[in-house]
Design a protein around this motif. Structure first.
Motif, PDB file in Angstrom:
ATOM      1  N   THR A 126       0.856  -1.184   0.000  1.00 44.55           N
ATOM      2  CA  THR A 126       0.000   0.000   0.000  1.00 44.55           C
ATOM      3  C   THR A 126       0.890   1.231   0.000  1.00 44.55           C
ATOM      4  O   THR A 126       1.822   1.323   0.809  1.00 44.55           O
ATOM      5  CB  THR A 126      -0.927   0.033   1.228  1.00 44.55           C
TER       6      THR A 126
ATOM      7  N   VAL B 143      -1.783  -5.069   1.552  1.00 39.95           N
ATOM      8  CA  VAL B 143      -2.832  -4.394   0.786  1.00 39.95           C
ATOM      9  C   VAL B 143      -3.896  -3.884   1.742  1.00 39.95           C
ATOM     10  O   VAL B 143      -4.499  -4.659   2.485  1.00 39.95           O
ATOM     11  CB  VAL B 143      -3.453  -5.351  -0.254  1.00 39.95           C
TER      12      VAL B 143
ATOM     13  N   TYR C 113      -7.160  -1.768   1.243  1.00 40.18           N
ATOM     14  CA  TYR C 113      -8.140  -1.068   0.427  1.00 40.18           C
ATOM     15  C   TYR C 113      -8.887  -0.051   1.287  1.00 40.18           C
ATOM     16  O   TYR C 113      -8.855  -0.086   2.527  1.00 40.18           O
ATOM     17  CB  TYR C 113      -9.130  -2.051  -0.199  1.00 40.18           C
TER      18      TYR C 113
ATOM     19  N   ASP D  30      -8.140   4.881  -2.751  1.00 40.67           N
ATOM     20  CA  ASP D  30      -8.154   3.932  -3.866  1.00 40.67           C
ATOM     21  C   ASP D  30      -7.889   4.621  -5.198  1.00 40.67           C
ATOM     22  O   ASP D  30      -8.557   4.378  -6.196  1.00 40.67           O
ATOM     23  CB  ASP D  30      -9.484   3.165  -3.916  1.00 40.67           C
TER      24      ASP D  30
ATOM     25  N   TYR E 152      -5.733   0.576  -7.617  1.00 40.27           N
ATOM     26  CA  TYR E 152      -5.638  -0.667  -6.858  1.00 40.27           C
ATOM     27  C   TYR E 152      -5.771  -1.870  -7.781  1.00 40.27           C
ATOM     28  O   TYR E 152      -6.391  -1.811  -8.840  1.00 40.27           O
ATOM     29  CB  TYR E 152      -6.697  -0.742  -5.750  1.00 40.27           C
TER      30      TYR E 152
ATOM     31  N   VAL F 125      -2.187  -1.070  -3.720  1.00 39.84           N
ATOM     32  CA  VAL F 125      -3.189  -0.027  -3.519  1.00 39.84           C
ATOM     33  C   VAL F 125      -2.457   1.299  -3.344  1.00 39.84           C
ATOM     34  O   VAL F 125      -1.435   1.361  -2.656  1.00 39.84           O
ATOM     35  CB  VAL F 125      -4.070  -0.287  -2.275  1.00 39.84           C
TER      36      VAL F 125
END
Length: 358
Positions: free
Chosen positions: A235, A266, A268, A310, A313, A318
């Protein structure tokens, strides 16, 4: 900290030269003059049967350009949402503040809008008003403030985008609730360290088009030439270019500046909404953790508001957009000394429209 790969050393050296010009490798083509973009957009609206919005755009173009210059993420980006002539006939002449609610200082494609999670915030040029996504990525049509977008964009020059909508957006729209899940388990994200490699071409192109040129160059240059790691999860909390340019001559800081914005898993936007307030994740800078906090349904990472969730992604990467750098612990202490009455979690610089009228 582990020893730095020769690829990291080469990349940081190259990036030092890159930042000295405040531009990226192979920069995207410059936008057309902002005034010409609005002229083209107004003409397209008129030719598409949206006469009222076309005339309105011509009348307030100077105001739009002024506010966009102050609030736009890239200085030239704009998305226009146009209601039909019938809405103007039914509603009457809207106020300037109401009209500016239909202008966002970011360039949003239809695919970008479809990818935004429910309740995502979209900034507008209207004082004290924002737009909120009220549809889900799985829905066939995108809804903003409970108003549907009609089809695809009718104008898009890469910097100014025009969409048709079914009706006017309502002012002072209440943001839909996104209730955190108290049973969310951060360990389910399986954060693991990774061996970096070059697999960032697609996300780099997107970031450059949205005004995140420098962080995209970090991804391109620092991670190039490494072996593939099928277990990579990452991320990126990406600051805007303006927040990074000030470090152009501070070569020793480049590594920690980049690595402090990465998390080896990750996360989200839905994960950030589900986790408990104050959840922390380790990253790649010794002594620094990234803490996710929420205030009135707005999420922050170490006190910096996540303004573009986001942004990009897929199943292993992401990217969330920020307007400023994630501060180091000593920088947070300095801020608190300057303003001891200010909570750490509110040290944000969100996208706030200019509040002057003309």
């Amino acid at each position: 900290m582990a020893s730095i790969s020769p690829f990291f050393s080469f990349s940081f050296f190259f990036f030092a030269s890159l930042l000295s010009f405040s531009t990226g490798q192979s920069p995207p083509p410059p936008p057309p003059p902002p005034s010409q973009s609005l002229i083209n957009a107004a003409e397209t609206l008129s030719n598409s049967g949206y006469i009222s919005m076309s005339l309105t755009l011509e009348l307030i173009s100077d105001t739009v350009l002024s506010r966009a210059a102050k609030n736009s993420l890239t200085g030239s980006s704009l998305t226009i949402f146009s209601p039909p002539d019938s809405s103007f006939a039914d509603f009457g002449q809207p106020s300037l503040s109401h009209i500016l609610l239909h202008f966002s200082p970011v360039s949003l494609s239809l695919s970008s809008l479809k990818s935004l999670p429910f309740s995502s915030k979209i900034p507008s040029l209207s004082p004290s008003n924002s737009l909120y996504v009220t549809s889900f990525p799985s829905d066939l049509q995108v809804e903003i403030n409970n108003v549907k977008i009609i089809g695809s964009s009718i104008y898009d020059d890469g910097f100014v985008v025009v969409f048709r909508i079914e009706d006017f957006f309502v002012q002072n729209f209440t943001r839909p609730n996104a209730t955190p899940n108290p049973n969310f388990d951060p360990s389910s994200t399986q954060c693991i360290r990774f061996d970096p490699f070059s697999r960032f071409y697609e996300v780099s192109l997107l970031l450059k088009s949205k005004g995140y040129l420098i962080i995209s160059s970090f991804l391109e240059l620092q991670l190039i030439g490494f072996m593939k790691n099928p277990g990579l999860k990452l991320t990126v909390f990406a600051p805007m270019d303006d927040a990074i340019v000030g470090f152009s001559g501070d070569f020793p800081e480049y590594q920690q500046l980049f690595l402090r914005h990465l998390v080896p898993c990750v996360l989200y936007w839905t994960d950030l909404n589900d986790m408990l307030n104050g959840t922390e994740f380790k990253n790649y800078v010794n002594g620094l953790s990234l803490k996710i906090t929420k205030v009135n349904d707005v999420s922050f990472v170490n006190g910096v508001e996540i303004t573009y969730p986001d942004l990009y992604y897929n199943d292993w990467l992401v990217v969330h957009g920020l307007q400023r750098l994630i501060p180091l612990p000593d920088e947070i202490d300095d801020e608190m000394e300057e303003d001891p009455g200010k909570p750490e979690d509110m040290n944000d610089v969100s996208i706030a429209p200019d509040r002057s009228e003309f």
